[in-house]
Design a protein around this motif. Structure first.
Motif, short mmCIF file in Angstrom:
data_model
loop_
_atom_site.label_atom_id
_atom_site.label_comp_id
_atom_site.label_asym_id
_atom_site.label_seq_id
_atom_site.Cartn_x
_atom_site.Cartn_y
_atom_site.Cartn_z
N ALA A 211 1.41 -0.80 0.28
CA ALA A 211 -0.16 -0.10 -0.18
C ALA A 211 0.51 1.12 0.26
CB ALA A 211 -1.30 0.34 1.17
N VAL A 212 2.14 1.59 0.81
CA VAL A 212 2.84 2.62 0.90
C VAL A 212 3.03 2.81 -0.30
CG1 VAL A 212 4.91 3.10 1.57
CG2 VAL A 212 2.82 2.58 2.83
N ALA A 213 3.61 1.79 -1.16
CA ALA A 213 4.58 1.59 -2.32
C ALA A 213 3.34 2.44 -3.53
CB ALA A 213 4.73 0.77 -2.93
N ILE A 214 2.75 1.88 -2.90
CA ILE A 214 1.58 2.71 -4.56
C ILE A 214 1.29 3.82 -3.64
CG2 ILE A 214 -1.03 2.52 -5.09
CD1 ILE A 214 -0.78 -0.56 -4.85
N MET A 251 8.50 4.22 5.59
CA MET A 251 8.87 5.79 5.88
C MET A 251 10.18 5.12 4.23
SD MET A 251 7.13 7.25 7.79
CE MET A 251 7.63 8.61 7.49
N GLN A 252 10.98 4.63 4.01
CA GLN A 252 11.69 4.67 2.71
C GLN A 252 10.75 4.23 2.04
OE1 GLN A 252 15.06 2.53 3.71
NE2 GLN A 252 15.94 2.50 5.08
N PHE A 253 9.98 3.72 2.01
CA PHE A 253 8.95 3.54 0.36
C PHE A 253 8.13 4.97 0.48
CE2 PHE A 253 9.78 -0.96 1.16
CZ PHE A 253 10.12 -1.74 0.11
N ASP A 254 7.81 4.94 1.20
CA ASP A 254 6.63 6.07 1.39
C ASP A 254 7.14 7.51 0.61
OD1 ASP A 254 4.12 7.68 2.14
OD2 ASP A 254 5.64 8.86 3.39
N ALA A 255 8.69 7.44 1.06
CA ALA A 255 9.40 8.63 0.23
C ALA A 255 9.55 8.54 -0.83
CB ALA A 255 10.92 8.91 1.08
N LEU A 256 10.15 7.05 -1.30
CA LEU A 256 9.61 6.68 -2.89
C LEU A 256 8.41 7.33 -3.11
CD1 LEU A 256 11.73 5.61 -5.10
CD2 LEU A 256 11.71 3.51 -3.85
N ALA A 257 7.22 6.89 -3.14
CA ALA A 257 6.23 6.96 -3.72
C ALA A 257 6.12 8.05 -3.71
CB ALA A 257 5.10 6.22 -3.02
N ALA D 208 2.54 -3.60 -10.24
CA ALA D 208 3.46 -3.73 -10.62
C ALA D 208 4.35 -3.33 -9.21
CB ALA D 208 4.29 -2.63 -12.02
N ARG D 209 4.39 -1.77 -8.46
CA ARG D 209 4.74 -1.10 -7.50
C ARG D 209 4.74 -2.02 -6.22
NH1 ARG D 209 4.35 5.20 -8.71
NH2 ARG D 209 5.04 5.10 -6.07
N ALA D 210 3.49 -2.39 -6.32
CA ALA D 210 2.99 -3.36 -5.06
C ALA D 210 3.85 -4.09 -5.29
CB ALA D 210 1.51 -3.55 -4.90
N ALA D 211 3.69 -5.49 -6.08
CA ALA D 211 4.39 -6.28 -5.84
C ALA D 211 5.74 -6.47 -5.95
CB ALA D 211 4.78 -6.69 -6.89
N MET D 251 12.63 -0.13 -10.35
CA MET D 251 13.75 -0.25 -9.84
C MET D 251 14.07 -0.01 -9.12
SD MET D 251 15.03 -2.34 -12.12
CE MET D 251 16.53 -2.84 -11.82
N GLN D 252 13.31 1.18 -8.24
CA GLN D 252 13.80 1.89 -7.24
C GLN D 252 13.40 1.43 -6.50
OE1 GLN D 252 13.79 6.47 -6.48
NE2 GLN D 252 14.58 6.32 -9.64
N PHE D 253 12.36 1.41 -6.64
CA PHE D 253 11.22 0.47 -5.24
C PHE D 253 11.90 -1.18 -5.08
CE2 PHE D 253 7.64 2.78 -6.21
CZ PHE D 253 7.61 3.78 -4.59
N ASP D 254 13.03 -2.16 -6.33
CA ASP D 254 13.44 -3.28 -5.96
C ASP D 254 14.59 -3.36 -5.23
OD1 ASP D 254 13.22 -5.73 -7.08
OD2 ASP D 254 15.20 -5.13 -8.04
N ALA D 255 15.40 -2.13 -5.44
CA ALA D 255 16.51 -2.38 -4.64
C ALA D 255 16.20 -2.20 -3.00
CB ALA D 255 17.13 -1.21 -5.27
N LEU D 256 14.81 -1.01 -3.00
CA LEU D 256 14.39 -1.21 -1.33
C LEU D 256 14.21 -2.63 -0.73
CD1 LEU D 256 13.92 0.95 0.77
CD2 LEU D 256 13.03 1.67 -0.11
N ALA D 257 13.79 -3.16 -1.74
CA ALA D 257 12.61 -4.50 -1.17
C ALA D 257 14.02 -5.48 -1.21
CB ALA D 257 11.03 -4.38 -1.92
N LYS D 258 14.75 -5.18 -1.66
CA LYS D 258 15.61 -5.95 -1.66
C LYS D 258 16.56 -6.00 -0.50
CE LYS D 258 14.56 -8.42 -5.80
NZ LYS D 258 14.49 -8.72 -7.27
N ALA D 259 17.38 -4.64 -0.34
CA ALA D 259 17.13 -4.70 0.92
C ALA D 259 17.02 -5.27 2.01
CB ALA D 259 18.10 -2.95 0.93
N ARG D 260 15.44 -5.45 2.25
CA ARG D 260 14.83 -5.21 3.76
C ARG D 260 13.57 -5.92 3.06
NH1 ARG D 260 14.16 -1.45 7.51
NH2 ARG D 260 15.91 -0.07 7.74
#
Lengths: 264, 264, 264, 264
Positions: A211-214, A251-257, D208-211, D251-260
């Motif tokens: 949700a936050v990513a969206i 919060m990190q996803f939120d900043a990006l989103a 896509a973003r959510a996933a 790719m930005q979301f991906d980097a964050l997701a894979k770091a956490r």
């Protein structure tokens, strides 16, 4: 677009000390991560699956506790109301009135809540399409109150199961009001344990991240230091000591989103 | 097992004359076909899709009309209540209190309804599995009242659509209480017209026949002499002049079903 | 409208003797009740939940058995095909080719089945709306073959669960083709036992009665003398010795339904 | 965990030039954003909603085009197969064989695909729970092939609608195999336009973003320079010129997701 707000607390009030402990721990974690924090707890669980479910301290005692938490910890407080008559007293004690999902179409409650002037958070019924929420905001707006939030908490999907449709978030945002993702109730398994609801606690952070990513205004998360010993919603609440990490991640996803908003 | 009961009437009360006209026509049709008849109408539609939906005459005026219909036509009367406070006055005026589907888990309402001693008809929520109804009957039974009916009115199936799961009828019957099939609401399309609900009137008799063939205590059917001009639920109500034929058909299926009961 | 046809047999072929035993018993029961009978069995279960599920004797051996049953018992025979190449040989051996639900939109199979000139029974996919079946009949009609049957076998309803929407029966009948109710697969719980499907055998007669009361051309029922020992679909098959009673009941509902047809 | 792979291309092959144009544009965008790229297109749409839907160039011509694209642009290529016999020839021409969702339980196809030694991407059927995919991977593993990918493409949710359950992604990942989010098919409205499927293109980036925020190995996105003029799936394909931006965001979301990483 402002940073994410975190609405969090135990499912139901247990005591003033317990509430302050959780509010304090959450406030600290949110401050550290740069999130706005709102304390949440219920003074009455008015629709427990079964009669034997513990309901909480009741309105009078509960509102006193909620007010004291708001003052002691210096945070806004949200609580849910269960009929027209509860709206005015609750609005004296807390900042945000919440309309439970089952009651989201009860016109008189929506009007009573709106008339208090408090902010009103409406949970989308498990039986409602996201685009139907504009009928609900119109009811509240008719009172002159436009301090409205709309919450996704899952939609009926077969029996004893909910599904969180991520399309609902941007769809509800088209009303112009802030949208909240309820990460813990959307992984509930209503009535799934016969006399009480089950839940999939492990998926609550999954829902929150998605949700936050969206892009949402807030996440709603129920938390407890020992969920399995809590009087209600144990199976879906998140451990309190896991919250700081989760909030930091969100919060990190939120900043990006918010740097790259979804446009639909 | 007794012959089928028909619970029928307009969705909402329009006037005493109108209510008596419908009750009279229905009583005559039911008498002729050998069915027990219960008049049904609502004094308030408390959860209309949109604010502009007409809500009815209100409780005070409405209960007077309902009582007058019961006396004038000599039939039992059913109406729905919308909060705890309405239960006692409604029970003075009518024979059966109905708990709306959205409110079927509100503990205080169930207790207040049970405490009146009136019969209580609970509509299964669109979000509830049939086997969860035993949690609800337990709540009512705790008041000492066991005059309970349970109604199937459809389950959420995607957005703006309901589906009537026929398994729910024998499953709810396992509680030991009479089961009612709501043939008109189960073909509703909730919110399906944007600001109001749509419906598939043509399928209401289909649902009724299927349910009666399985074996139910009663069918619940909303009817109007001119559904498309009625203030609510027009798209799913059945034309009043089609009711005598439908009831006659249903009674034939009922006789057969009760001669050869389903055993699960 | 002709009396009900009963399409029945074991889920999968076990041996010629076993098939003839079931066909013989069913033929006798149908004759006695005045129903037309069609023997059904599969020579291959091509989409078992898990690899270890028993698949049957295979096409060559299976078609021989099916043909022998048709001749020995003097009944029409139905079997399901699983790719284009199986259609022609199967049509040599049996009277009705069945398109499995998962494959109901595979254009080449529908065309190959149609081209054989045999009757084609298409099971509506668990993912398909009833009104989409007209796209499927158009595909078959393009071959010049209009000997088509359409079967309801349940629709996806959350995970591991199906629901039989009774509206689908008259909706599919609007194509003009005979409609079949599959009473045993619509109570399947797909994948519900992990490595195999569960089922609610006790509700199969419920589904059959409901459908017949609405009015259908045929019911499809899998049956076995000892379902729990059968190689597939045990949890939803009906005991063979309960079939005569069930068929007799269904024929009574059928007579009533066809005397008073549903009009939508 | 490696950076996100993007599987993208037009729904169906139109010509070699068109395929190379799209592959070239996508390769450039993926290179720039640091994503691995796989070209995707179908040589045959074997289950179009209606008979009149255009199906593509067919296997022989199509595989030639696909092979030429792989060589010309130097990218791996994925295509879907529709029966056992197509697996071996397709594996000669492309790198990844895809099993369509409707066919995901057809044992013989899964075995034939596995036996080629090519990577096999199985789309989870719209009728299947995520936890049932382990039955499918076991079928493929029995061939000795463990180059398996599992794709979420939406689950039936009422009629003509799919919902993407985000829990399915970590649930399928528990098999140990890479998980793919199909962002464009999960917003399809199957059969929603009568003779063809509708779609909600605007929500594909949302999915896509959510996933990606939850953490997936790959996203699957159909794209076209002019979706509304394309022969199939126009309503849900993304405009080609919007892809570079979308990929960069993902790719930005991906980097964050894979770091956490999510842990369930």
């Amino acid at each position: 677009d402002r940073p994410l707000t975190v609405i969090a607390g135990p499912c139901q009030l247990e005591s003033a000390d317990h509430a302050q402990m959780i509010a304090g721990r959450m406030k600290e974690a949110c401050d550290k991560a740069g999130a706005q924090y709102v304390f949440k707890a219920s003074y009455d669980k008015a629709n427990r699956t079964s009669l034997s479910g513990i309901r909480g301290p009741g309105m009078d005692e509960g509102l006193k506790i909620l007010q004291s938490v708001g003052q002691a910890i210096d945070v806004p407080v949200l609580t849910d109301v269960h009929n027209e008559g509860q709206c005015a007293p609750a609005a004296q004690a807390v900042d945000i009135l919440q309309i439970p999902a089952f009651l989201c179409r009860q016109t008189d409650m929506l009007l009573a809540a709106g008339q208090t002037g408090a902010a009103v958070n409406v949970k989308k019924g498990q039986f409602l399409a996201p685009w139907e929420m504009s009928n609900i905001t119109t009811k509240i707006e008719s009172t002159g109150n436009t301090r409205i939030l709309l919450t996704e908490r899952g939609t009926s999907f077969g029996y004893n199961t909910l599904v969180a449709d991520m399309r609902a978030l941007p769809q509800m945002a088209q009303t112009g009001y802030p949208v909240v993702m309820d990460a813990t109730h959307s992984v509930q398994q209503p009535g799934g344990k016969g006399g009480s609801s089950g839940g999939q606690r492990e998926f609550a952070p999954v829902m929150a991240r998605a949700a936050v990513a969206i892009g949402v205004a807030a996440v709603f998360i129920e938390t407890h230091e020992n969920p399995d010993a809590s009087p209600s919603d144990g199976p879906n609440m998140i451990y309190l000591d896991q919250m700081p990490d989760l909030i930091e991640t969100l919060m990190q996803f939120d900043a990006l989103a918010k740097a790259r908003p979804v446009v639909i």
